[in-house]
Write an enzyme that holds these catalytic residues in place. Structure first.
Site, mmCIF file in Angstrom:
data_model
loop_
_atom_site.group_PDB
_atom_site.id
_atom_site.type_symbol
_atom_site.label_atom_id
_atom_site.label_comp_id
_atom_site.label_asym_id
_atom_site.label_seq_id
_atom_site.Cartn_x
_atom_site.Cartn_y
_atom_site.Cartn_z
ATOM 1 N NE ARG A 27 84.357 12.280 -16.310
ATOM 2 C CZ ARG A 27 84.360 12.962 -17.453
ATOM 3 N NH1 ARG A 27 83.487 12.676 -18.393
ATOM 4 N NH2 ARG A 27 85.219 13.933 -17.648
ATOM 5 N NE ARG A 31 77.754 14.208 -13.946
ATOM 6 C CZ ARG A 31 78.094 15.359 -14.524
ATOM 7 N NH1 ARG A 31 77.437 16.473 -14.207
ATOM 8 N NH2 ARG A 31 79.065 15.409 -15.418
ATOM 9 N NE ARG A 40 76.484 15.354 -6.517
ATOM 10 C CZ ARG A 40 75.816 16.392 -6.030
ATOM 11 N NH1 ARG A 40 74.989 16.231 -5.013
ATOM 12 N NH2 ARG A 40 75.962 17.593 -6.543
ATOM 13 C CG ASP A 77 87.277 15.827 -8.342
ATOM 14 O OD1 ASP A 77 88.113 16.757 -8.392
ATOM 15 O OD2 ASP A 77 86.363 15.719 -9.160
ATOM 16 C CE1 TYR A 154 89.388 21.835 -13.790
ATOM 17 C CE2 TYR A 154 91.122 20.193 -14.014
ATOM 18 C CZ TYR A 154 89.854 20.653 -14.319
ATOM 19 O OH TYR A 154 89.040 19.933 -15.160
#
Length: 355
Positions: A27, A31, A40, A77, A154
């Site tokens: 990552r 963020r 973003r 992703d 998921y």
């Protein structure tokens, strides 16, 4: 393709000599970086960012402008494959990913397609091509996918879960159906990763985020078995060089020997396994990647440097170590502390690579 100027990462994965231990962060484009948050916002949504190759390239390169990292990782992703299968991926603020049409029945599994990566996932391949061009050989580019078990979790749950009720219910009640779902997912991952290599990815990582929630027996049958199948189905070489594969099972420390025996080139470790002990267990069979607790980045620069030294000392002299966090960098980590981490790895590791 341009010649690689820094191949430490690939050399370490091949357990070849390096001048210092290479480092990258899971990552690393994310963020915690203010410049990422700005892009973003400009993109409009996380999915819009993922599906725009130029913006995906921009955020992939952002951490390399700040830190002397030894690899870039494709910004994407893990849920792109289920989305391309028609499950309708969307993101709700504060709740993470969700699917409009989760897998709940035999009919749902039977009608799942194996996506053509140059069709429904073309935006990912375009991003790989743009990133490789813009990197211009600065460092290698890592492509990636989720593991079949993690993707299936998921897909069946319809999003994130804490109790795995639906997916484990299917696994225990209908193992035949779960295997059918995992087979389709594994075939999709093989096709997807091979397309990433054809587009320019120089190494691959499979993220088995939820493998650690399984019993040892179920891990072998429903997770590791399919990762081994993927490793066996992947393109072995590109641009005259081996394309190494890293398998990372979060919570998988008890299965290191079995993961190493899949034919992968490296095993990713979370912070709950001592890297020196891991090296003693798997020997020179594979490289090891990891494994500082991401929360150490909340500590002082002095403490971060100390933890880096402890992990380097635990691994010891010799080759086959790629330094990383034991999982993704936290969104509230200070970029300045990430800089201390990366620079400490290079500075403190040189003495382990002399001779």
């Amino acid at each position: 393709m341009s010649e690689l100027k820094n191949d430490r990462f690939l050399r370490a994965l091949a357990r070849q000599p390096v001048d210092v231990t290479p480092v990258w962060m899971m990552r690393q484009a994310g963020r915690y970086l203010p410049e990422y948050r700005a892009i973003r916002e400009k993109a409009g949504s996380f999915l819009d960012l993922c599906t725009n190759p130029e913006l995906a390239c921009e955020v992939t390169l952002q951490p390399l402008e700040r830190f002397p990292l030894d690899a870039a990782i494709l910004f994407s992703d893990i849920l792109t494959i289920p989305d391309a299968m028609g499950l309708g991926l969307y993101f709700e603020t504060g709740e993470g990913p969700k699917f409009e049409r989760p897998i709940r029945s035999e009919a749902d599994v039977n009608q799942l397609p194996v996506p053509d990566p140059e069709d429904s996932l073309r935006y990912v391949m375009d991003a790989v091509r743009v990133i490789r061009r813009e990197l211009n050989g600065r460092v290698p580019l890592i492509g990636f996918s989720g593991s079949p078990w993690t993707l299936a979790t998921y897909m069946v749950e319809g999003g994130s879960t804490k109790d795995y009720a639906r997916v484990k219910g299917m696994m225990y009640d209908r193992p035949d159906l779960m295997h059918r779902l995992l087979e389709k997912t594994a075939d999709s991952v093989i096709s997807y990763l091979n397309a990433q290599v054809a587009a320019g990815a120089q190494a691959l990582q499979i993220f088995d985020t939820w493998g650690g929630v399984l019993t040892p027996r179920d891990y072998q049958e429903f997770s590791l078995r399919y990762m081994k199948r993927i490793v066996e189905g992947l393109t072995q070489e590109s641009e005259g060089r081996k394309v190494p594969v890293i398998l990372f099972t979060k919570g998988g420390g008890q299965w290191l020997e079995d993961i190493a025996a899949t034919g992968c080139d490296a095993v990713g470790l979370d912070w709950t396994t001592d890297i020196g002990e891991a090296r003693r267990r798997v020997g020179d069979q594979v490289a090891l990647q990891g494994n500082m607790d991401p929360s150490v980045l909340y500590a002082s620069p002095e403490r971060i440097r100390k933890e880096v030294e402890v992990i380097l000392e635990s691994f010891g002299p010799g080759e086959g170590h790629v330094f990383n966090l034991g999982h993704g960098i936290h969104q509230h980590a200070e970029p300045d502390h990430a800089a201390v981490f990366v620079e400490a790895v290079h500075e403190l590791s040189a003495k382990y690579h002399q001779g």
